[in-house]
Design an enzyme around this catalytic site. Sequence first.
Site, mmCIF file in Angstrom:
data_model
loop_
_atom_site.group_PDB
_atom_site.id
_atom_site.type_symbol
_atom_site.label_atom_id
_atom_site.label_comp_id
_atom_site.label_asym_id
_atom_site.label_seq_id
_atom_site.Cartn_x
_atom_site.Cartn_y
_atom_site.Cartn_z
ATOM 1 N N ASP A 182 0.940 -1.283 -0.044
ATOM 2 C CA ASP A 182 0.169 0.138 0.006
ATOM 3 C C ASP A 182 1.067 1.371 -0.281
ATOM 4 O O ASP A 182 2.052 1.431 0.128
ATOM 5 C CB ASP A 182 -1.080 0.723 1.139
ATOM 6 C CG ASP A 182 -1.782 -0.880 1.307
ATOM 7 O OD1 ASP A 182 -2.334 -1.205 0.926
ATOM 8 O OD2 ASP A 182 -3.079 -0.840 1.818
ATOM 9 N N HIS A 236 3.745 -2.119 3.366
ATOM 10 C CA HIS A 236 3.920 -0.833 2.573
ATOM 11 C C HIS A 236 5.327 -0.547 1.799
ATOM 12 O O HIS A 236 5.947 -0.876 2.283
ATOM 13 C CB HIS A 236 3.529 -0.267 4.054
ATOM 14 C CG HIS A 236 2.327 0.089 3.886
ATOM 15 N ND1 HIS A 236 2.209 -0.235 5.341
ATOM 16 C CD2 HIS A 236 0.773 1.145 4.324
ATOM 17 C CE1 HIS A 236 0.787 -1.054 5.270
ATOM 18 N NE2 HIS A 236 0.579 0.384 5.184
HETATM 19 ZN ZN ZN Z 1 -2.946 2.956 3.148
#
Ligand code: ZN
Length: 428
Positions: free
Chosen positions: A238, A383
């Site tokens: 992400d 991430h």
């Molecule tokens: Zn996020």
Amino acid sequence: MARTHKKKKKQLIQGGVLLIGLVIVVVAGIFIGYRSYQEKVHSQNAEVTALEEEANTLFSDTEKEDIKQGLTFSEIGVLRQKMKKQQIDKLLSENAARYYKVEEQIDQAESMLELRQKVSGLQEGEVVKDHVKDADIQNMRKAIHAFKEKKIFYHYEEERLNDLSEQIQQRENAVRTVGNLFEQGKVRGDVTLSHEKEAEDAVRKVSSNTVRADLEQSLEQVRKKIKSQHKFVALTFDDGPGAESSLRILNALEKYQAKATFFMLGNNAKRMPETARKIAEAGHEIANHSIDHPNLAHLSKANINQQMARSKEMIEKATGQCPTLFRPPYGNLNSAVKHSAEATGQQLALWSVDTLDWKSRNASSILNEVKKQTRPGAVILMHDIHSSTADALPSVLDYLMDQQYELVTVSELIAIQKADISQPFYGA
Ligand code: ZN
């Protein structure tokens, strides 16, 4: 005496003049009549020649060659018999087109021959026959016109038939591809996800609803079997793309031949379109994670829609791939988010394993979270903006491979999980 002689002479001269006049009139009449007759013959001749030329152009050279070189007349006869016996949609695709072409050529050849005979019937040698009427020429003109229309009709029919042939071929291809997934009525043991995908692509090209539904039912069995035999997991990244860490993650995935899903922010995709495009070109799934990561639950409906629709466009512009999945920042969603997802054609996708990489920023604790939480069907959240995540990825991949997990994209995982609706997807 002299008077009567004189009178007689005068009468004689008068008679002579009259006679000469008459002769001139007759000769002129004959001449004019002959001229107009000749003109008529000429114009008819020109018309018939034009008709003949027109009739000749109705057959293109390649069509003539097809009949001459491609097939003998006895072959044509055999094919014609077959054509009559078999229904067109039961014929193999290639043959259907070939038979049809032959049938059409026979018809055209016959019509052509008839037309040519009729045109030459108007002539004797090079000259138009005496008794040819303008009506005959008009009739020939109509016949040629009708023939032309028939050719246009045939052309249309041929296109339709080619479409049909193509469909027959697609259908056969799909049946064969799906059939290959089975052995004696049972799903083959070594069927993989890529086999299933290949079959699904083939089935999608079939336009007949009944045939497709039948094949899809078989594919459903295949999917269930694959699901029961394999362990799938989806890695997701992400908040990117991030400059250096995203590229390192991309390299690690390539090394392990693994596919992942990147939930990008519209702003970051716009800021780093080259990295975004590289990720898409490596075959990973591109998904949407809003423009700039707000908590959607705190936004107005209009702003939520903006965050979901505009980011989709920004990401597609950067990557060339249109996202079909949306992950709300922080996993926060409400009915407005759900509504907006539906309106923008995006499916909501959350996660089941939080590696907490954003918090720990530590490679070994990321690996520990993966080991602790991952089960078949898991969606793992990481991430790609943190270098510690890039550090952790090789060991995470090693662990998952060791546990014989197969890495798929989120969309693939959704498709697999759809095979069994009793186990809902880790989505919204
Ligand atoms: Zn996020």
